[in-house]
Scaffold this motif. Sequence first.
Motif, mmCIF file in Angstrom:
data_model
loop_
_atom_site.group_PDB
_atom_site.id
_atom_site.type_symbol
_atom_site.label_atom_id
_atom_site.label_comp_id
_atom_site.label_asym_id
_atom_site.label_seq_id
_atom_site.Cartn_x
_atom_site.Cartn_y
_atom_site.Cartn_z
ATOM 1 N N THR A 163 53.899 68.826 32.222
ATOM 2 C CA THR A 163 53.886 69.819 33.296
ATOM 3 C C THR A 163 53.351 69.124 34.539
ATOM 4 N N PRO A 164 54.004 69.269 35.675
ATOM 5 C CA PRO A 164 53.581 68.555 36.887
ATOM 6 C C PRO A 164 52.144 68.899 37.286
ATOM 7 N N PRO A 165 51.321 67.871 37.531
ATOM 8 C CA PRO A 165 49.948 68.107 37.983
ATOM 9 C C PRO A 165 49.913 68.302 39.503
ATOM 10 N N GLY A 166 48.798 68.766 39.994
ATOM 11 C CA GLY A 166 48.595 68.739 41.440
ATOM 12 C C GLY A 166 49.133 69.920 42.211
ATOM 13 N N GLY A 167 49.287 71.073 41.585
ATOM 14 C CA GLY A 167 49.700 72.249 42.340
ATOM 15 C C GLY A 167 51.154 72.619 42.162
ATOM 16 N N LYS A 168 51.563 73.633 42.920
ATOM 17 C CA LYS A 168 52.911 74.176 42.778
ATOM 18 C C LYS A 168 53.962 73.240 43.375
ATOM 19 N N ILE A 169 55.138 73.246 42.763
ATOM 20 C CA ILE A 169 56.247 72.402 43.204
ATOM 21 C C ILE A 169 57.003 73.118 44.325
ATOM 22 N N ARG A 170 57.264 72.383 45.399
ATOM 23 C CA ARG A 170 58.032 72.930 46.518
ATOM 24 C C ARG A 170 59.528 72.848 46.209
ATOM 25 N N VAL A 171 60.235 73.911 46.541
ATOM 26 C CA VAL A 171 61.691 73.940 46.464
ATOM 27 C C VAL A 171 62.192 74.405 47.821
ATOM 28 N N GLU A 172 62.979 73.575 48.488
ATOM 29 C CA GLU A 172 63.423 73.875 49.849
ATOM 30 C C GLU A 172 64.941 74.026 49.883
ATOM 31 N N VAL A 173 65.408 75.182 50.330
ATOM 32 C CA VAL A 173 66.836 75.457 50.441
ATOM 33 C C VAL A 173 67.274 75.159 51.871
ATOM 34 N N VAL A 174 68.326 74.368 52.023
ATOM 35 C CA VAL A 174 68.868 74.063 53.349
ATOM 36 C C VAL A 174 70.227 74.738 53.497
ATOM 37 N N ASN A 175 70.656 74.896 54.743
ATOM 38 C CA ASN A 175 71.873 75.665 55.025
ATOM 39 C C ASN A 175 73.160 74.919 54.720
ATOM 40 N N ASN A 176 73.163 73.586 54.900
ATOM 41 C CA ASN A 176 74.425 72.853 54.815
ATOM 42 C C ASN A 176 74.168 71.367 54.610
ATOM 43 N N ALA A 177 75.255 70.592 54.564
ATOM 44 C CA ALA A 177 75.158 69.144 54.332
ATOM 45 C C ALA A 177 74.428 68.446 55.464
ATOM 46 N N ARG A 178 74.606 68.950 56.669
ATOM 47 C CA ARG A 178 73.947 68.339 57.827
ATOM 48 C C ARG A 178 72.434 68.397 57.664
ATOM 49 N N GLU A 179 71.943 69.549 57.241
ATOM 50 C CA GLU A 179 70.498 69.681 57.056
ATOM 51 C C GLU A 179 70.018 68.881 55.852
ATOM 52 N N LEU A 180 70.804 68.828 54.791
ATOM 53 C CA LEU A 180 70.408 68.036 53.627
ATOM 54 C C LEU A 180 70.265 66.569 53.993
ATOM 55 N N ALA A 181 71.139 66.081 54.851
ATOM 56 C CA ALA A 181 71.038 64.699 55.307
ATOM 57 C C ALA A 181 69.759 64.471 56.108
ATOM 58 N N ARG A 182 69.382 65.436 56.925
ATOM 59 C CA ARG A 182 68.199 65.281 57.769
ATOM 60 C C ARG A 182 66.900 65.288 56.966
ATOM 61 N N VAL A 183 66.859 66.025 55.843
ATOM 62 C CA VAL A 183 65.615 66.095 55.071
ATOM 63 C C VAL A 183 65.579 65.070 53.941
ATOM 64 N N SER A 184 66.624 64.271 53.817
ATOM 65 C CA SER A 184 66.675 63.263 52.757
ATOM 66 C C SER A 184 66.988 61.908 53.371
ATOM 67 N N THR A 185 67.202 60.929 52.527
ATOM 68 C CA THR A 185 67.543 59.586 53.006
ATOM 69 C C THR A 185 69.036 59.309 52.923
ATOM 70 N N LEU A 186 69.835 60.318 52.559
ATOM 71 C CA LEU A 186 71.285 60.159 52.517
ATOM 72 C C LEU A 186 71.890 60.493 53.877
ATOM 73 N N THR A 187 73.017 59.869 54.173
ATOM 74 C CA THR A 187 73.736 60.225 55.388
ATOM 75 C C THR A 187 74.657 61.412 55.092
ATOM 76 N N GLU A 188 75.073 62.107 56.141
ATOM 77 C CA GLU A 188 75.989 63.222 55.954
ATOM 78 C C GLU A 188 77.299 62.743 55.340
ATOM 79 N N LYS A 189 77.743 61.545 55.734
ATOM 80 C CA LYS A 189 78.975 60.991 55.167
ATOM 81 C C LYS A 189 78.822 60.764 53.667
#
Length: 592
Positions: free
Chosen positions: A165-191
Amino acid sequence: MPKHESPLAVRALFAVLAVAVCCLPPAAWAQDASLKDEVKDRLGRVDQSLDDWDLPGAKRELAEVEPLVPAELEPLKYYQGRLAFEEGRYEDAVSLLQGANIEDKPGSYLRLAKDTRDIIKRHQRAESEHFIFFYPNGKEEVLVPYALETLEAIHRAMAEDLGWTPPGGKIRVEVVNNARELARVSTLTEKQIRTTGTIAICKFSKLMVTSPKAVAQGYDWQDTLAHEYIHLVISQMSRNTVPIWLHEGLAKFLESRWRGKGGLAMTPSTQALLGKRVKADTLIPFEKMHPSIALLPTAEDAAVAFAEVFYAIDYVHQTKGSAGFRAIIQELKAGQKDRKAVETATGMPFALFEKAWLAHIKKQPFPQELLPREERVVLKEDAKGKAKDESEKKGREISFGDFDNVEEVPARRFAHLGEVLRERNRVKAAAEEYAKAHKLVGDKYESISNKYALALLELRRLDEAESVLRGSLRVYPGSPSTNVHLGRILVFRKDYPKAKTAYLEALASDPFDPEIHLALTRIHGELGESALATRARTAAVKLTNLKPEQVDHVAQTFLKDEDELSEMNVSAAGVPGGEQPAQQQQAPDAGR
């Protein structure tokens, strides 16, 4: 976790550390060498803990080093910023990383912190015992109870299966609107996201998922949440030592544990692809998967490799159970290579394991009559002809483009003729043409099966329609349109337990179809599940702009009329007094 600042930049930070220590008060000069070594060593441990997905360990090391150096020391601010980012304190992370003079460029932690802060700052939040769920202000509110229920279920399952079970508190789950936003919050490019069909990522000690509204046909978003959580568990439990092929095999095999046993996630189309390669004797040997499946020459090779790995995990489970999974992960955490870890866990040389694994694959009951299909998630803006607007009328909607993927020309012609006849309200003749198409191709095409079933529903031939729909679900399990059509039949027959299963299966891929929630309001009420009925009613209110009492009225009259079997709309006819509520939208067609 890959580093986002260059090795040169990190070395520069430690050079700053050396200068800072030399500037300590004279009383500390005699100890500056040992102090410098201690601080450098502790910051190195912070860095390693972050790479190992060990946030509590990183936090402990930082707490030890903070009293030893000036608060303005750039390396200290850098790691404080890293920790703040992974804990979801994005405003603090931006301030600290700016104080560390981190360059604001694509891929840097500063840019990631800024972009994530800007995207998430207007999100709503909901919490359960072990998770915090952040979602855009809008219809994603519908996801909340189902998402948290799924996450808590997979949390319990992984505690049971993997003992973690993960230590250190509650796990964050973040929903983004689209691929553009997923690219901005991760290290992947939109392409990269569009090319691979990536819809969710586990990174930075959290889960990031794209809203189902961004995907043309929806996607299995509940299984995806479970899948990404398993990646987090494996990364933490192993201290980030599990290679990608084992990571993906374990996550894919275990992702169905939130709703039952493991191993339910392999689709018939993937099995068909694997069966084709078995017949051609062109399976991918382990040597070619190493070091990464992503380096294989074609997308089909990669799909085959992932399917093979799924069955490798299936074989481990059949022979060693969940204890085999735990043993592999623990061996990797202890520093063993992947082959040696598998040997220790299974008690056989890797060459023998590979031979047994491939033999296990060849024993599978492959659906030989099916042609493989592309399973990459297609975003709405990339879909052929673009996705239909959610307010478009459903039910008897005529669409010839639905048969574009039908390769058998005679079947496609029969189906097109069926559409023409259905458009002219010659339903019996249309059903005959669909029947001809269906006889030629069987359950191979979801579009033909559903159009045929809808025509049969209009003719009140419910048993035949149910048979066609269940045949289609054998090939396309989880299809939202097929499950909705099946659900209508079951509600009409007042078979509420089975209707509940069908509509929940549809919701697991298409949570924003109002019909699903209206039906569930009725179903849960009939089954005496008052809390679940309230949950469904709340979702229906959100998606239709009806008042709660109007939703209750529509739900209670739902499918009381046989005409609704093939055409279901939330309209003025379903509202007391026949008045159209302000901004009311018609329910989109689950049947398309």
